[in-house]
Write a protein that holds these residues in place. Structure first.
Motif, PDB file in Angstrom:
ATOM      1  N   ARG A   1     -29.125 -13.460   6.840  1.00 23.29           N
ATOM      2  CA  ARG A   1     -30.366 -13.299   7.591  1.00 23.29           C
ATOM      3  C   ARG A   1     -30.526 -11.776   8.236  1.00 23.29           C
ATOM      4  O   ARG A   1     -31.601 -11.424   8.241  1.00 23.29           O
ATOM      5  CB  ARG A   1     -30.240 -14.483   8.557  1.00 23.29           C
ATOM      6  CG  ARG A   1     -30.291 -15.828   8.367  1.00 23.29           C
ATOM      7  CD  ARG A   1     -31.652 -15.894   7.894  1.00 23.29           C
ATOM      8  NE  ARG A   1     -32.937 -15.905   9.037  1.00 23.29           N
ATOM      9  CZ  ARG A   1     -33.789 -16.606   9.360  1.00 23.29           C
ATOM     10  NH1 ARG A   1     -33.646 -17.964   8.844  1.00 23.29           N
ATOM     11  NH2 ARG A   1     -34.550 -16.168  10.440  1.00 23.29           N
ATOM     12  N   HIS A   2     -29.496 -11.339   8.441  1.00 26.29           N
ATOM     13  CA  HIS A   2     -29.559  -9.940   9.157  1.00 26.29           C
ATOM     14  C   HIS A   2     -29.974  -8.986   8.028  1.00 26.29           C
ATOM     15  O   HIS A   2     -30.735  -8.343   8.254  1.00 26.29           O
ATOM     16  CB  HIS A   2     -28.111  -9.746   9.726  1.00 26.29           C
ATOM     17  CG  HIS A   2     -28.204  -7.945  10.131  1.00 26.29           C
ATOM     18  ND1 HIS A   2     -28.818  -7.581  11.153  1.00 26.29           N
ATOM     19  CD2 HIS A   2     -27.573  -6.852   9.564  1.00 26.29           C
ATOM     20  CE1 HIS A   2     -28.516  -6.146  11.117  1.00 26.29           C
ATOM     21  NE2 HIS A   2     -27.869  -5.796  10.152  1.00 26.29           N
ATOM     22  N   ALA A   3     -29.436  -9.343   6.932  1.00 26.09           N
ATOM     23  CA  ALA A   3     -29.652  -8.170   5.858  1.00 26.09           C
ATOM     24  C   ALA A   3     -31.104  -8.346   5.381  1.00 26.09           C
ATOM     25  O   ALA A   3     -31.763  -7.464   4.883  1.00 26.09           O
ATOM     26  CB  ALA A   3     -28.609  -8.121   4.608  1.00 26.09           C
ATOM     27  N   THR A   4     -31.649  -9.611   5.137  1.00 27.31           N
ATOM     28  CA  THR A   4     -32.900  -9.945   4.564  1.00 27.31           C
ATOM     29  C   THR A   4     -34.287  -9.874   5.685  1.00 27.31           C
ATOM     30  O   THR A   4     -35.139  -9.889   5.216  1.00 27.31           O
ATOM     31  CB  THR A   4     -32.961 -11.132   3.703  1.00 27.31           C
ATOM     32  OG1 THR A   4     -32.458 -12.291   4.799  1.00 27.31           O
ATOM     33  CG2 THR A   4     -31.973 -11.084   2.724  1.00 27.31           C
ATOM     34  N   LYS A   5     -33.884 -10.087   6.741  1.00 26.43           N
ATOM     35  CA  LYS A   5     -35.097 -10.032   7.526  1.00 26.43           C
ATOM     36  C   LYS A   5     -35.869  -8.929   7.553  1.00 26.43           C
ATOM     37  O   LYS A   5     -35.429  -7.809   7.856  1.00 26.43           O
ATOM     38  CB  LYS A   5     -34.582 -10.175   9.257  1.00 26.43           C
ATOM     39  CG  LYS A   5     -35.627 -10.515  10.401  1.00 26.43           C
ATOM     40  CD  LYS A   5     -35.173 -10.674  11.524  1.00 26.43           C
ATOM     41  CE  LYS A   5     -36.359 -11.293  12.580  1.00 26.43           C
ATOM     42  NZ  LYS A   5     -35.820 -11.448  13.884  1.00 26.43           N
ATOM     43  N   GLY A   6     -37.230  -9.355   7.060  1.00 27.45           N
ATOM     44  CA  GLY A   6     -38.091  -7.896   7.021  1.00 27.45           C
ATOM     45  C   GLY A   6     -37.443  -6.901   5.916  1.00 27.45           C
ATOM     46  O   GLY A   6     -37.872  -5.831   5.938  1.00 27.45           O
ATOM     47  N   ASN A   7     -36.787  -7.394   5.126  1.00 25.18           N
ATOM     48  CA  ASN A   7     -36.124  -6.557   3.995  1.00 25.18           C
ATOM     49  C   ASN A   7     -35.289  -5.390   4.803  1.00 25.18           C
ATOM     50  O   ASN A   7     -35.370  -4.167   4.107  1.00 25.18           O
ATOM     51  CB  ASN A   7     -36.976  -6.003   2.918  1.00 25.18           C
ATOM     52  CG  ASN A   7     -37.596  -7.182   2.053  1.00 25.18           C
ATOM     53  OD1 ASN A   7     -38.958  -7.501   2.273  1.00 25.18           O
ATOM     54  ND2 ASN A   7     -36.913  -7.691   1.189  1.00 25.18           N
ATOM     55  N   ARG A   8     -34.514  -5.886   5.896  1.00 22.42           N
ATOM     56  CA  ARG A   8     -34.018  -4.841   6.628  1.00 22.42           C
ATOM     57  C   ARG A   8     -32.871  -3.649   5.416  1.00 22.42           C
ATOM     58  O   ARG A   8     -32.963  -2.794   5.787  1.00 22.42           O
ATOM     59  CB  ARG A   8     -33.251  -5.138   7.592  1.00 22.42           C
ATOM     60  CG  ARG A   8     -32.466  -4.236   8.476  1.00 22.42           C
ATOM     61  CD  ARG A   8     -31.589  -5.023   9.714  1.00 22.42           C
ATOM     62  NE  ARG A   8     -32.487  -5.566  10.730  1.00 22.42           N
ATOM     63  CZ  ARG A   8     -32.596  -6.525  11.054  1.00 22.42           C
ATOM     64  NH1 ARG A   8     -31.649  -7.590  10.748  1.00 22.42           N
ATOM     65  NH2 ARG A   8     -33.472  -7.177  11.960  1.00 22.42           N
ATOM     66  N   LEU A   9     -32.049  -4.717   4.839  1.00 21.40           N
ATOM     67  CA  LEU A   9     -31.079  -3.915   4.190  1.00 21.40           C
ATOM     68  C   LEU A   9     -31.258  -4.280   2.596  1.00 21.40           C
ATOM     69  O   LEU A   9     -30.501  -3.994   1.836  1.00 21.40           O
ATOM     70  CB  LEU A   9     -29.751  -4.211   4.401  1.00 21.40           C
ATOM     71  CG  LEU A   9     -29.483  -4.094   6.158  1.00 21.40           C
ATOM     72  CD1 LEU A   9     -28.127  -4.518   6.403  1.00 21.40           C
ATOM     73  CD2 LEU A   9     -29.480  -2.445   6.423  1.00 21.40           C
ATOM     74  N   THR A  10     -32.487  -4.873   2.243  1.00 24.62           N
ATOM     75  CA  THR A  10     -32.799  -5.240   0.911  1.00 24.62           C
ATOM     76  C   THR A  10     -33.837  -4.254   0.450  1.00 24.62           C
ATOM     77  O   THR A  10     -34.701  -3.928   1.460  1.00 24.62           O
ATOM     78  CB  THR A  10     -33.061  -6.717   0.457  1.00 24.62           C
ATOM     79  OG1 THR A  10     -34.110  -7.042   1.437  1.00 24.62           O
ATOM     80  CG2 THR A  10     -31.837  -7.496   1.169  1.00 24.62           C
ATOM     81  N   ASP A  11     -34.179  -4.092  -0.753  1.00 22.87           N
ATOM     82  CA  ASP A  11     -35.449  -3.372  -1.482  1.00 22.87           C
ATOM     83  C   ASP A  11     -36.608  -4.575  -1.350  1.00 22.87           C
ATOM     84  O   ASP A  11     -36.452  -5.958  -1.176  1.00 22.87           O
ATOM     85  CB  ASP A  11     -35.247  -3.256  -2.882  1.00 22.87           C
ATOM     86  CG  ASP A  11     -34.128  -2.034  -2.948  1.00 22.87           C
ATOM     87  OD1 ASP A  11     -34.192  -1.274  -2.085  1.00 22.87           O
ATOM     88  OD2 ASP A  11     -33.369  -2.003  -4.171  1.00 22.87           O
TER      89      ASP A  11
END
Length: 190
Positions: free
Chosen positions: A155-165
């Motif tokens: 959840r942390h990494a993907t929220k608003g594509n924070r740590l994803t493309d």
């Protein structure tokens, strides 16, 4: 007051660098985190088998009885090894989409590894005391906590594509969360 801004001094900033919420966009940071995770998984999975002790016997009959008595521990080992394989695969899959790392993700990952490191103990406890509800509850709690940390890391990494493309499909992100939900309900039911 001399106008010395304590927070602005280089020495003070060095002390708090680990707290900075910077996003590190290099593949090296992600690779280092994945390498730490892979190594920790390898150690945890090895520790599982070390709990299995060869029965010390003097006859064929005693050996058969000793092996029969060892069956719950063997079953606990096999189940735990497979569960760890599922967790490793899920983590590996997540990091196909997580392309950046920040300090919060690093700490989520460290807590994840901490919880997983407890599995050899809870598996040994379950294998030895498989009829005791407390052993089953401790093992289930261990898996529940691992799944929770894994979920919050995703959840942390993907929220608003924070740590994803930005191209990562929202349906994929939702699917990753749903898999965790189903696991959580399963562990709670146990």
């Amino acid at each position: 007051m001399t106008g010395d801004n304590r927070c602005g001094r280089v020495e003070d900033r060095k002390l708090f660098i680990f707290m900075e919420p910077k996003i590190i966009p290099s593949q090296t940071a992600s690779a280092r985190l994945e390498a730490l995770t892979d190594a920790t998984f390898a150690i945890i999975m090895t520790l599982l088998v070390l709990e299995l002790r060869v029965p010390e016997t003097e006859s064929h009959t005693e050996l058969l009885h000793g092996l029969r008595d060892l069956l719950p521990s063997i079953l606990s080992f096999v189940i735990s090894f497979i569960v760890l394989g599922v967790y490793w695969t899920a983590h590996h899959t997540q990091f196909r989409y997580i392309t950046r790392v920040d300090h919060k993700l690093v700490w989520f990952n460290i807590v994840y590894l901490l919880v997983l490191s407890f599995i050899p103990f809870s598996a040994a406890l379950l294998g030895t005391h498989y009829t005791e509800s407390i052993a089953i509850q401790i093992y289930s709690l261990n898996l529940l906590l691992a799944t929770l940390v894994h979920f919050f890391m995703w959840r942390h990494a993907t929220k608003g594509n924070r740590l994803t493309d930005s191209w990562v499909d929202p349906h994929l992100i939702r699917f990753g969360s749903q898999v965790s939900y189903y696991s959580l309900f399963g562990y709670l039911a146990a």
